[in-house]
Scaffold this motif. Structure first.
Motif, PDB file in Angstrom:
ATOM      1  N   ALA A   1       6.124  14.010   0.120  1.00 56.80           N
ATOM      2  CA  ALA A   1       5.727  15.091  -0.775  1.00 56.80           C
ATOM      3  C   ALA A   1       6.942  15.898  -1.223  1.00 56.80           C
ATOM      4  CB  ALA A   1       4.735  16.013  -0.070  1.00 56.80           C
ATOM      5  N   LEU A   2       7.064  16.108  -2.517  1.00 56.34           N
ATOM      6  CA  LEU A   2       8.117  16.967  -3.063  1.00 56.34           C
ATOM      7  C   LEU A   2       7.523  18.316  -3.471  1.00 56.34           C
ATOM      8  CD1 LEU A   2      10.228  14.473  -5.220  1.00 56.34           C
ATOM      9  CD2 LEU A   2      10.211  14.857  -2.749  1.00 56.34           C
ATOM     10  N   TYR A   3       6.542  18.749  -2.727  1.00 52.72           N
ATOM     11  CA  TYR A   3       5.859  20.012  -2.997  1.00 52.72           C
ATOM     12  C   TYR A   3       5.321  20.569  -1.683  1.00 52.72           C
ATOM     13  CZ  TYR A   3       1.584  17.355  -2.362  1.00 52.72           C
ATOM     14  OH  TYR A   3       0.597  16.565  -1.831  1.00 52.72           O
ATOM     15  N   GLY A   4       4.841  21.790  -1.731  1.00 56.05           N
ATOM     16  CA  GLY A   4       4.239  22.394  -0.551  1.00 56.05           C
ATOM     17  C   GLY A   4       3.072  23.284  -0.950  1.00 56.05           C
ATOM     18  N   TYR A   5       2.600  24.085   0.002  1.00 52.57           N
ATOM     19  CA  TYR A   5       1.498  25.012  -0.238  1.00 52.57           C
ATOM     20  C   TYR A   5       1.925  26.433   0.117  1.00 52.57           C
ATOM     21  CZ  TYR A   5      -1.844  21.239  -1.034  1.00 52.57           C
ATOM     22  OH  TYR A   5      -2.513  20.167  -1.563  1.00 52.57           O
ATOM     23  N   VAL A   6       1.483  27.383  -0.707  1.00 52.83           N
ATOM     24  CA  VAL A   6       1.835  28.789  -0.518  1.00 52.83           C
ATOM     25  C   VAL A   6       0.613  29.531   0.012  1.00 52.83           C
ATOM     26  CG1 VAL A   6       2.736  30.879  -1.605  1.00 52.83           C
ATOM     27  CG2 VAL A   6       3.460  28.628  -2.437  1.00 52.83           C
ATOM     28  N   SER A   7       0.765  30.122   1.187  1.00 55.62           N
ATOM     29  CA  SER A   7      -0.337  30.844   1.827  1.00 55.62           C
ATOM     30  C   SER A   7      -0.056  32.346   1.833  1.00 55.62           C
ATOM     31  CB  SER A   7      -0.513  30.379   3.276  1.00 55.62           C
ATOM     32  OG  SER A   7      -0.846  29.011   3.341  1.00 55.62           O
ATOM     33  N   LYS A   8      -1.094  33.137   1.660  1.00 57.36           N
ATOM     34  CA  LYS A   8      -0.993  34.583   1.850  1.00 57.36           C
ATOM     35  C   LYS A   8      -1.205  34.835   3.334  1.00 57.36           C
ATOM     36  CE  LYS A   8      -2.733  39.068   0.294  1.00 57.36           C
ATOM     37  NZ  LYS A   8      -3.713  39.784  -0.555  1.00 57.36           N
ATOM     38  N   SER A   9      -0.127  35.107   4.038  1.00 56.79           N
ATOM     39  CA  SER A   9      -0.185  35.180   5.495  1.00 56.79           C
ATOM     40  C   SER A   9       1.059  35.894   6.015  1.00 56.79           C
ATOM     41  CB  SER A   9      -0.260  33.769   6.089  1.00 56.79           C
ATOM     42  OG  SER A   9      -0.173  33.794   7.497  1.00 56.79           O
TER      43      SER A   9
ATOM     44  N   ILE B   1       0.869  -1.169   0.000  1.00 54.18           N
ATOM     45  CA  ILE B   1       0.000   0.000   0.000  1.00 54.18           C
ATOM     46  C   ILE B   1       0.910   1.224   0.000  1.00 54.18           C
ATOM     47  CG2 ILE B   1      -2.094  -0.939   1.040  1.00 54.18           C
ATOM     48  CD1 ILE B   1      -1.095   0.156   3.762  1.00 54.18           C
ATOM     49  N   ASN B   2       0.514   2.252  -0.726  1.00 49.26           N
ATOM     50  CA  ASN B   2       1.265   3.496  -0.814  1.00 49.26           C
ATOM     51  C   ASN B   2       0.529   4.551   0.016  1.00 49.26           C
ATOM     52  OD1 ASN B   2       2.758   2.049  -2.647  1.00 49.26           O
ATOM     53  ND2 ASN B   2       1.927   3.085  -4.449  1.00 49.26           N
ATOM     54  N   ILE B   3       1.028   4.812   1.219  1.00 47.87           N
ATOM     55  CA  ILE B   3       0.339   5.715   2.144  1.00 47.87           C
ATOM     56  C   ILE B   3       0.573   7.162   1.735  1.00 47.87           C
ATOM     57  CG2 ILE B   3       0.165   6.487   4.530  1.00 47.87           C
ATOM     58  CD1 ILE B   3       1.055   3.679   5.386  1.00 47.87           C
ATOM     59  N   MET B   4      -0.508   7.848   1.382  1.00 47.85           N
ATOM     60  CA  MET B   4      -0.414   9.227   0.903  1.00 47.85           C
ATOM     61  C   MET B   4      -0.370  10.190   2.092  1.00 47.85           C
ATOM     62  SD  MET B   4      -2.905   9.122  -2.461  1.00 47.85           S
ATOM     63  CE  MET B   4      -4.327   8.458  -1.585  1.00 47.85           C
ATOM     64  N   ASN B   5       0.796  10.322   2.679  1.00 49.36           N
ATOM     65  CA  ASN B   5       0.956  11.215   3.828  1.00 49.36           C
ATOM     66  C   ASN B   5       1.275  12.622   3.349  1.00 49.36           C
ATOM     67  OD1 ASN B   5       1.204  11.903   6.647  1.00 49.36           O
ATOM     68  ND2 ASN B   5       3.417  11.969   6.331  1.00 49.36           N
ATOM     69  N   TYR B   6       0.296  13.242   2.744  1.00 49.57           N
ATOM     70  CA  TYR B   6       0.414  14.626   2.275  1.00 49.57           C
ATOM     71  C   TYR B   6      -0.979  15.179   2.041  1.00 49.57           C
ATOM     72  CZ  TYR B   6       0.912  11.550  -1.885  1.00 49.57           C
ATOM     73  OH  TYR B   6       0.802  10.534  -2.804  1.00 49.57           O
ATOM     74  N   ASP B   7      -1.061  16.477   1.750  1.00 43.38           N
ATOM     75  CA  ASP B   7      -2.350  17.177   1.615  1.00 43.38           C
ATOM     76  C   ASP B   7      -3.149  17.138   2.911  1.00 43.38           C
ATOM     77  OD1 ASP B   7      -1.834  17.819  -1.044  1.00 43.38           O
ATOM     78  OD2 ASP B   7      -2.761  15.997  -1.793  1.00 43.38           O
ATOM     79  N   VAL B   8      -2.452  17.046   4.039  1.00 41.88           N
ATOM     80  CA  VAL B   8      -3.138  17.109   5.328  1.00 41.88           C
ATOM     81  C   VAL B   8      -3.688  18.515   5.535  1.00 41.88           C
ATOM     82  CG1 VAL B   8      -2.834  16.922   7.830  1.00 41.88           C
ATOM     83  CG2 VAL B   8      -1.757  15.256   6.312  1.00 41.88           C
ATOM     84  N   ASN B   9      -2.958  19.515   5.081  1.00 36.79           N
ATOM     85  CA  ASN B   9      -3.394  20.905   5.115  1.00 36.79           C
ATOM     86  C   ASN B   9      -2.979  21.591   3.835  1.00 36.79           C
ATOM     87  OD1 ASN B   9      -4.232  21.371   8.154  1.00 36.79           O
ATOM     88  ND2 ASN B   9      -2.313  20.211   8.177  1.00 36.79           N
ATOM     89  N   GLY B  10      -3.831  22.484   3.360  1.00 38.79           N
ATOM     90  CA  GLY B  10      -3.508  23.266   2.183  1.00 38.79           C
ATOM     91  C   GLY B  10      -3.128  24.677   2.571  1.00 38.79           C
ATOM     92  N   ALA B  11      -3.298  25.586   1.653  1.00 35.35           N
ATOM     93  CA  ALA B  11      -3.001  26.997   1.906  1.00 35.35           C
ATOM     94  C   ALA B  11      -4.130  27.636   2.709  1.00 35.35           C
ATOM     95  CB  ALA B  11      -2.811  27.738   0.590  1.00 35.35           C
ATOM     96  N   SER B  12      -3.785  28.499   3.653  1.00 33.52           N
ATOM     97  CA  SER B  12      -4.793  29.194   4.454  1.00 33.52           C
ATOM     98  C   SER B  12      -4.158  30.390   5.150  1.00 33.52           C
ATOM     99  CB  SER B  12      -5.407  28.252   5.496  1.00 33.52           C
ATOM    100  OG  SER B  12      -4.509  28.034   6.560  1.00 33.52           O
ATOM    101  N   ALA B  13      -4.985  31.206   5.780  1.00 36.13           N
ATOM    102  CA  ALA B  13      -4.477  32.362   6.526  1.00 36.13           C
ATOM    103  C   ALA B  13      -3.724  31.928   7.774  1.00 36.13           C
ATOM    104  CB  ALA B  13      -5.634  33.289   6.892  1.00 36.13           C
TER     105      ALA B  13
END
Length: 522
Positions: free
Chosen positions: A381-389, A325-337
């Motif tokens: 994850a080889l990526y992240g999320y960009v928040s306006k904050s 099984i490939n455990i998708m340990n990412y996208d737990v949180n996205g961009a937010s304030a």
């Protein structure tokens, strides 16, 4: 009168009439102990299948390649798999009260069987050429070292063309995606079949034994999964399509990225019976593919949802059929304030509102449900999320992201000022884009630090980094060499099978993959 007690298909031979083809040796054992052998062509199995109009699956016919001689077939794993699948087909008939006494089946297994069937038989395939010149691959589950894998999206062909890939970095590449359709077969993106063909060829020629696995589904490609799993007819159609792809392209297995059984995911139809149907599908797919091929599934932090809507408490039957099984340990949180970690290692401060959504919790939840850690790959994850904050720290009491973001081709932005990430506000950003945009800079020791006004911070509660620039009101939650090293070490120390990344086209060359490999002990 003696009846049939058992059948076996352990041997095969070849014939040159009318063309080069395989004859499968079916050993028939009667209940009085009598044994005899009959030779049957693929086309004869197919004719029996058509005459009975039964619901069981036959292996697809191998495509023709007349340039090779029959001796090249010896010990080929594809022939072994065909024998396994044909045997599984016969056993299905013999176990069925509807077909076990059929005169057509009994005639097929009789020494005096005569047929004038005209059809196409199994012949040599291009993939056999490559495999005949290399040591036959062992099943991945028998490898002595941990697995370093990655998803190769079909859109990666422009940034990571197969001809330029360093296959020594990867044990498995999951080629993403084909998608199930309303007919319970599969759809391909434009050009993706050519990309896959080139990827398989390049991997084979590299000599590094990188295994290529076809992934079906994805966040935006799971709409027809529930329907395709809902009955025997649809499951058979989908299995035939997938096995056909495995044989046609010379692949090493199938990865099921169903997001998610008994859950709407991206607005998908779903059913309380999804998990049960999925198990039946896995059993049939394993019978069809044989045991030398990989069967994996991309999964959430908790086991599949059962008929009650709660995670299944026992998934050992699934594990018995699967390689990983490939455990998708990412996208737990996205961009937010109030930015929070994308891919937490654990709930290390005990303050998360999602204590079950991290790598440590996922391992525990699947293990307690009966899935062995030795068959788990931890997703990185080889990526992240960009928040306006203007935050200068990540939120410890983070809340679920309102809507997961589909992973899509990277949008190249060449008109940005160095260190300006405003065009990424509210969206994903690849690690390599943080570098090219001037928010991260590679150091002499191979690690990365903030630049152009960005400060690198560290969130102890999730064991992940973040970047912040209050003047530009920008915060980035992401993973780097430090956090990925920690996750790879965790996977190794926990007895997991290894790690995979989403996705290889987001790396800065192979900087992150190198760190993952070294911390897996490779």
């Amino acid at each position: 009168m003696s009846s049939i007690a058992n059948v076996f298909i352990d041997k095969h031979t070849t014939s040159s009439v009318p063309d080069l083809h395989i004859l499968y040796a079916v050993e028939v054992v009667l209940d009085d102990g009598t044994k005899y052998e009959v030779l049957r062509r693929y086309s004869e199995f197919s004719a029996l299948h058509d005459a009975l109009d039964d619901p069981y699956a036959l292996p697809p016919k191998n495509s023709v390649f007349n340039a090779l001689v029959p001796s090249a077939w010896a010990n080929d794993e594809l022939i072994t798999e065909s024998k396994d699948r044909l045997l599984a087909y016969l056993n299905s008939l013999l176990r069925s009260s509807l077909y076990q006494s059929s005169s057509k089946l009994l005639a097929f297994l009789n020494l005096n069987y005569i047929t004038d069937v005209q059809g196409f038989d199994d012949e040599i395939t291009p993939s056999m050429i490559c495999k005949a010149n290399l040591t036959i691959k062992a099943p991945v589950s028998s490898l002595s070292s941990l697995v370093a894998a990655a998803y190769y999206p079909d859109w990666s062909s422009w940034s990571n063309p197969p001809s330029k890939m360093d296959f020594s970095k990867f044990d498995i590449l999951f080629f993403a995606f084909v998608v199930p359709n309303s007919s319970s077969t599969i759809n391909w993106d434009d050009g993706s079949q050519d990309t896959l063909r080139n990827l398989v060829s390049a991997a084979c020629q590299s000599g590094h034994r990188t295994q290529i696995v076809l992934s079906i589904g994805g966040w935006g490609g799971s709409y027809w999964f529930s329907n395709s799993m809902s009955n025997a007819t649809n499951r058979t159609k989908l299995i035939n399509a997938l096995v056909g792809a495995v044989n046609s392209f010379g692949l090493d297995g199938i990865d099921i990225d169903w997001e998610y059984p008994n859950s709407p995911g991206s607005g998908n139809p779903y059913s309380w019976a999804d998990a049960t149907n999925f198990l039946t599908f896995l059993k049939c797919l394993r019978a069809a593919l044989g045991w030398s091929k990989i069967i994996s599934a991309a999964v959430a932090h908790h086991p599949w949802l059962g008929p009650s809507g709660a995670p299944l408490s026992n998934v050992s039957d699934y594990a018995a059929q699967m390689s990983y099984i490939n455990i998708m340990n990412y996208d737990v949180n996205g961009a937010s304030a109030t930015p929070a970690p994308n891919a937490p290692l654990g709930n290390l401060c005990g303050s998360s509102s999602q204590p079950e959504a991290n790598a440590q919790a996922a391992l525990t939840q699947w293990k307690e449900a009966g899935f062995p850690p030795s068959k788990m790959l931890l997703g990185l994850a080889l990526y992240g999320y960009v928040s306006k904050s203007t935050a200068t720290r990540l939120s410890n009491s983070y809340a679920p992201v309102a809507e997961l973001h589909e992973h899509a081709p990277l949008v190249e932005r060449t008109d940005t000022v160095a260190g300006d990430l405003s065009q990424w506000w509210g969206s994903q950003v690849a690690f390599k884009q943080l570098v090219s945009a001037g928010a991260l800079k590679k150091q002499a020791d191979g690690t990365y630090g903030g630049t152009n006004g960005f400060t690198m911070g560290w969130d102890d509660c999730s064991d992940t980094p973040f970047l912040y620039n209050t003047a530009k009101t920008t915060v980035v939650s992401y993973d780097d060499t430090y956090s990925l090293a920690d996750k790879a070490k965790f996977a190794k120390q926990s007895g997991m099978a290894g790690c995979f990344t989403w996705s290889l086209d987001q790396d800065d060359e192979y900087s992150l993959q190198n760190v993952i490999r070294s911390n897996l002990g490779k």
